[in-house]
Design a protein around this motif. Sequence first.
Motif, PDB file in Angstrom:
ATOM      1  N   ASP A  78       0.826  -1.214   0.000  1.00 43.33           N
ATOM      2  CA  ASP A  78       0.000   0.000   0.000  1.00 43.33           C
ATOM      3  C   ASP A  78       0.861   1.265   0.000  1.00 43.33           C
ATOM      4  OD1 ASP A  78      -2.139  -1.657   0.058  1.00 43.33           O
ATOM      5  OD2 ASP A  78      -2.790  -1.199   2.087  1.00 43.33           O
ATOM      6  N   VAL A  79       1.909   1.286   0.800  1.00 38.10           N
ATOM      7  CA  VAL A  79       2.779   2.472   0.862  1.00 38.10           C
ATOM      8  C   VAL A  79       3.496   2.662  -0.475  1.00 38.10           C
ATOM      9  CG1 VAL A  79       4.832   3.474   1.929  1.00 38.10           C
ATOM     10  CG2 VAL A  79       3.095   2.415   3.361  1.00 38.10           C
ATOM     11  N   THR A  80       3.916   1.581  -1.113  1.00 38.81           N
ATOM     12  CA  THR A  80       4.575   1.691  -2.420  1.00 38.81           C
ATOM     13  C   THR A  80       3.637   2.302  -3.448  1.00 38.81           C
ATOM     14  OG1 THR A  80       5.993  -0.221  -1.964  1.00 38.81           O
ATOM     15  CG2 THR A  80       5.705   0.409  -4.274  1.00 38.81           C
ATOM     16  N   ASN A  81       2.371   1.872  -3.458  1.00 37.72           N
ATOM     17  CA  ASN A  81       1.387   2.432  -4.391  1.00 37.72           C
ATOM     18  C   ASN A  81       1.142   3.913  -4.125  1.00 37.72           C
ATOM     19  OD1 ASN A  81       0.985   0.041  -5.804  1.00 37.72           O
ATOM     20  ND2 ASN A  81      -0.662  -0.641  -4.469  1.00 37.72           N
ATOM     21  N   VAL A  82       1.058   4.276  -2.854  1.00 32.77           N
ATOM     22  CA  VAL A  82       0.863   5.689  -2.499  1.00 32.77           C
ATOM     23  C   VAL A  82       2.103   6.500  -2.873  1.00 32.77           C
ATOM     24  CG1 VAL A  82       0.602   7.290  -0.554  1.00 32.77           C
ATOM     25  CG2 VAL A  82      -0.810   5.235  -0.673  1.00 32.77           C
ATOM     26  N   GLN A  83       3.281   5.923  -2.688  1.00 32.25           N
ATOM     27  CA  GLN A  83       4.531   6.600  -3.065  1.00 32.25           C
ATOM     28  C   GLN A  83       4.542   6.909  -4.563  1.00 32.25           C
ATOM     29  OE1 GLN A  83       8.090   4.343  -2.207  1.00 32.25           O
ATOM     30  NE2 GLN A  83       9.289   5.445  -3.739  1.00 32.25           N
ATOM     31  N   ASN A  84       4.197   5.916  -5.389  1.00 35.83           N
ATOM     32  CA  ASN A  84       4.173   6.120  -6.843  1.00 35.83           C
ATOM     33  C   ASN A  84       3.136   7.161  -7.234  1.00 35.83           C
ATOM     34  OD1 ASN A  84       6.153   4.171  -7.179  1.00 35.83           O
ATOM     35  ND2 ASN A  84       4.687   2.511  -7.485  1.00 35.83           N
ATOM     36  N   GLY A 113     -15.624   7.314 -16.281  1.00 31.97           N
ATOM     37  CA  GLY A 113     -16.342   6.041 -16.311  1.00 31.97           C
ATOM     38  C   GLY A 113     -15.463   4.885 -15.852  1.00 31.97           C
ATOM     39  N   ILE A 114     -14.214   4.896 -16.304  1.00 25.92           N
ATOM     40  CA  ILE A 114     -13.275   3.837 -15.899  1.00 25.92           C
ATOM     41  C   ILE A 114     -13.017   3.888 -14.400  1.00 25.92           C
ATOM     42  CG2 ILE A 114     -10.864   3.102 -16.074  1.00 25.92           C
ATOM     43  CD1 ILE A 114     -10.964   3.853 -19.041  1.00 25.92           C
ATOM     44  N   ALA A 115     -12.815   5.092 -13.866  1.00 27.00           N
ATOM     45  CA  ALA A 115     -12.518   5.243 -12.440  1.00 27.00           C
ATOM     46  C   ALA A 115     -13.658   4.725 -11.572  1.00 27.00           C
ATOM     47  CB  ALA A 115     -12.241   6.701 -12.117  1.00 27.00           C
ATOM     48  N   ILE A 116     -14.901   5.014 -11.962  1.00 25.96           N
ATOM     49  CA  ILE A 116     -16.068   4.570 -11.197  1.00 25.96           C
ATOM     50  C   ILE A 116     -16.121   3.045 -11.127  1.00 25.96           C
ATOM     51  CG2 ILE A 116     -18.589   4.399 -11.284  1.00 25.96           C
ATOM     52  CD1 ILE A 116     -18.670   7.284 -12.208  1.00 25.96           C
ATOM     53  N   HIS A 117     -15.771   2.393 -12.232  1.00 28.59           N
ATOM     54  CA  HIS A 117     -15.854   0.935 -12.293  1.00 28.59           C
ATOM     55  C   HIS A 117     -14.715   0.238 -11.557  1.00 28.59           C
ATOM     56  CE1 HIS A 117     -18.879   1.606 -15.452  1.00 28.59           C
ATOM     57  NE2 HIS A 117     -19.260   0.360 -15.208  1.00 28.59           N
ATOM     58  N   VAL A 118     -13.501   0.798 -11.606  1.00 23.76           N
ATOM     59  CA  VAL A 118     -12.353   0.069 -11.059  1.00 23.76           C
ATOM     60  C   VAL A 118     -12.124   0.291  -9.559  1.00 23.76           C
ATOM     61  CG1 VAL A 118     -11.172   0.033 -13.283  1.00 23.76           C
ATOM     62  CG2 VAL A 118     -10.656   1.868 -11.672  1.00 23.76           C
ATOM     63  N   HIS A 119     -12.601   1.419  -9.014  1.00 20.88           N
ATOM     64  CA  HIS A 119     -12.320   1.713  -7.600  1.00 20.88           C
ATOM     65  C   HIS A 119     -12.834   0.634  -6.642  1.00 20.88           C
ATOM     66  CE1 HIS A 119     -12.692   3.724  -3.649  1.00 20.88           C
ATOM     67  NE2 HIS A 119     -11.537   4.246  -3.990  1.00 20.88           N
ATOM     68  N   PRO A 120     -14.105   0.203  -6.760  1.00 18.03           N
ATOM     69  CA  PRO A 120     -14.559  -0.845  -5.832  1.00 18.03           C
ATOM     70  C   PRO A 120     -13.834  -2.176  -6.024  1.00 18.03           C
ATOM     71  CG  PRO A 120     -16.234  -0.360  -7.498  1.00 18.03           C
ATOM     72  CD  PRO A 120     -15.185   0.689  -7.616  1.00 18.03           C
ATOM     73  N   ILE A 121     -13.355  -2.415  -7.247  1.00 15.60           N
ATOM     74  CA  ILE A 121     -12.624  -3.672  -7.497  1.00 15.60           C
ATOM     75  C   ILE A 121     -11.275  -3.630  -6.802  1.00 15.60           C
ATOM     76  CG2 ILE A 121     -11.732  -5.242  -9.260  1.00 15.60           C
ATOM     77  CD1 ILE A 121     -13.745  -3.966 -11.213  1.00 15.60           C
ATOM     78  N   PHE A 122     -10.607  -2.488  -6.862  1.00 16.86           N
ATOM     79  CA  PHE A 122      -9.324  -2.346  -6.153  1.00 16.86           C
ATOM     80  C   PHE A 122      -9.522  -2.555  -4.648  1.00 16.86           C
ATOM     81  CE2 PHE A 122      -7.606   0.298  -9.813  1.00 16.86           C
ATOM     82  CZ  PHE A 122      -6.660  -0.652 -10.177  1.00 16.86           C
ATOM     83  N   ALA A 161      -4.353   3.911  -5.877  1.00 19.87           N
ATOM     84  CA  ALA A 161      -3.665   4.359  -4.666  1.00 19.87           C
ATOM     85  C   ALA A 161      -4.623   4.947  -3.642  1.00 19.87           C
ATOM     86  CB  ALA A 161      -2.599   5.390  -5.025  1.00 19.87           C
ATOM     87  N   SER A 162      -5.773   5.435  -4.087  1.00 18.28           N
ATOM     88  CA  SER A 162      -6.720   6.029  -3.142  1.00 18.28           C
ATOM     89  C   SER A 162      -7.213   4.989  -2.141  1.00 18.28           C
ATOM     90  CB  SER A 162      -7.893   6.673  -3.880  1.00 18.28           C
ATOM     91  OG  SER A 162      -8.651   5.685  -4.561  1.00 18.28           O
ATOM     92  N   GLU A 163      -7.427   3.759  -2.617  1.00 16.73           N
ATOM     93  CA  GLU A 163      -7.834   2.687  -1.706  1.00 16.73           C
ATOM     94  C   GLU A 163      -6.697   2.357  -0.744  1.00 16.73           C
ATOM     95  OE1 GLU A 163      -9.560  -0.246   0.420  1.00 16.73           O
ATOM     96  OE2 GLU A 163     -10.456   1.327  -0.803  1.00 16.73           O
ATOM     97  N   CYS A 164      -5.465   2.352  -1.271  1.00 23.55           N
ATOM     98  CA  CYS A 164      -4.297   2.115  -0.411  1.00 23.55           C
ATOM     99  C   CYS A 164      -4.173   3.223   0.630  1.00 23.55           C
ATOM    100  CB  CYS A 164      -3.019   2.060  -1.253  1.00 23.55           C
ATOM    101  SG  CYS A 164      -2.974   0.716  -2.449  1.00 23.55           S
ATOM    102  N   ALA A 165      -4.408   4.453   0.194  1.00 24.54           N
ATOM    103  CA  ALA A 165      -4.310   5.598   1.109  1.00 24.54           C
ATOM    104  C   ALA A 165      -5.339   5.489   2.231  1.00 24.54           C
ATOM    105  CB  ALA A 165      -4.510   6.898   0.337  1.00 24.54           C
ATOM    106  N   GLU A 166      -6.546   5.035   1.900  1.00 23.20           N
ATOM    107  CA  GLU A 166      -7.585   4.866   2.920  1.00 23.20           C
ATOM    108  C   GLU A 166      -7.171   3.819   3.950  1.00 23.20           C
ATOM    109  OE1 GLU A 166     -11.282   3.995   1.025  1.00 23.20           O
ATOM    110  OE2 GLU A 166     -11.337   5.888  -0.090  1.00 23.20           O
ATOM    111  N   ARG A 167      -6.545   2.738   3.463  1.00 21.71           N
ATOM    112  CA  ARG A 167      -6.114   1.671   4.365  1.00 21.71           C
ATOM    113  C   ARG A 167      -4.987   2.145   5.292  1.00 21.71           C
ATOM    114  NH1 ARG A 167      -6.445  -3.755   2.876  1.00 21.71           N
ATOM    115  NH2 ARG A 167      -4.187  -3.961   2.763  1.00 21.71           N
ATOM    116  N   ILE A 168      -4.081   2.966   4.731  1.00 18.91           N
ATOM    117  CA  ILE A 168      -2.986   3.518   5.547  1.00 18.91           C
ATOM    118  C   ILE A 168      -3.541   4.503   6.577  1.00 18.91           C
ATOM    119  CG2 ILE A 168      -0.930   4.983   5.484  1.00 18.91           C
ATOM    120  CD1 ILE A 168      -0.387   3.780   2.667  1.00 18.91           C
TER     121      ILE A 168
END
Length: 577
Positions: A119-125, A172-181, A302-309
């Motif tokens: 998660d931190v690596t994804n947020v870093q990128n 449209g892509i962002a709406i679909h992929v966020h819950p999957i991440f 990364a937004s999902e990773c950020a929420e988890r952090i």
Amino acid sequence: MIKTLLKSVRQYKKQSLLSPLFVAGEVVLECMIPLVMSKLIDHLSADTMTPLLKYGLILLVMATVSLGFGVLAARNAAEASCGFAKNLRQDMYFKIQDFAFADIDKFSASSLVTRMTTDVTNVQNAYQMLIRLAVRTPLMILFSVIMAMTINVKMSLIFLCILPILAAVLFGIAIHVHPIFKRIFKKYDALNNSVQENVAGIRVVKSFVRESYETEKFDRAAEDVRKDFTFVEKILAFNNPTMMFCMYLSMFLVYYIGAQMIVNSGATELTTGQLSSLISYGVQILASVMMLSMVFIMTTMASECAERIAEVLEHESCLTSPENGSTDVADGSVDFDHVSFKYSEKSKKFALADIDLHIPSGATVGIIGGTGSSKTTLIQLISRLYDVTEGSVKVAGKDVREYNLESLRDAVAVVLQKNVLFSGTIKENMRWGNKNATDEEILHACKLAQADEFVSQFPNGYDTYIERGGTNVSGGQKQRLCIARALLKKPRILILDDSTSAVDTKTDALIRKAFREELPDTTKIIIAQRISSVQDADFILVMDGGRIVEQGSHDELVALNGIYREIFDSQTKSKEA
């Protein structure tokens, strides 16, 4: 969430601000280059090389300065993102150190590892992209559109018409992929948990020849992650062809309409150089949009990773030190005042029920009982690893919740069922008990714990290197080293949680004898399965179902003909047999 994460930027604020500034300078110069190129093309003449030299020199200077800005922007972005990631991991690690066992149980160890690594690596990128590419692309689009409009408003409208289409696709892509991440990272936790469990229990796996079962279990977890990632990739696959289609369509329109304008107006409405610049601006705009889509996708993940952090950083431990808590533990007396406890508020059954007990300072107490009788749960409340649900636990006459946590735990030494040694020398492991312990103090503690006899036989003695987890020493040796480490704390209360189970009865007796003679003022609580380990205690507790069902000396409990007598008889008969 964003406010929580940005606190970890700290000393890298300067680099985080400089990177966008250098990016802005790079973009401005890049947007000026096509305009200068158009003038060069329009002023080229077969009679003189002056325009070529003049504009060529200007282009060279602009390109060099732009390159310099780009290098500085990349360097500062890299320093800022790597530093930000370092601080995030550090902040999370420090936060986790303050977590109670209940907090660890809530998140799970494997999930916390995933959050501190993947998660931190994804947020870093994502952070590096945000302070560089996410600044560059909107500026590039804005300045390119403005420059295109200064050349020809009608032609620039082509780009303005294409941009909303691309924005709609990205949204449209962002709406679909966020819950999957969101779902994927939970499965990552399960995958890491499988790996952690397998590696920790590799000896058991091999002894039961269960490698194939563990492999299949891991394959199923990995396949779940693969399926979700494949599904995400299928959605994201629409991004690139859509971008390319819009790019080529706009280029076709620019070429077609621009050529017609040049031919029909005799270069009065649009010159060849201006058409060339428009094409360059079109490429810059569409390339920036494609880059923006990449940033958008990365930040979505990364937004999902950020929420988890942020969930870890914002979590308040259920156990906290009181402000101005007491730091002086006067003696080793322990009182349980009608204590009941359950691990979760949702639990219907109490792990401990109505425990009423007084242990005088300096006493030796034995605790015995079957598996699941909550012996370990009882002693965990003394050092406040958990808080009671009802009643109170007092040490030296004060409720443990009134003590400074560090001071309380310094006064209570616990040797747990699962003995843990860390990679390093024996001396380094011993100094976990007291970082300032001298060699003489270490030697004395090891003699009390009956560890000196085998340590002195090692070629390097107390400088012998212990492998991670203590894999290069036996179970009994590990237990004795852990007891010695606890003794170095010079605690008011010493708790042995079945921590002599792997040593022979003679060594066990020698350890208890050393405790009686050397630690008369220390309260000693010994949890054991063997009657011989507790029979000479001042008094013995027999636990069953989270309650104290019998209490007294060895002789008194034998005379009761209860649970203790049954255990005593079974162990005596097994010895005779």
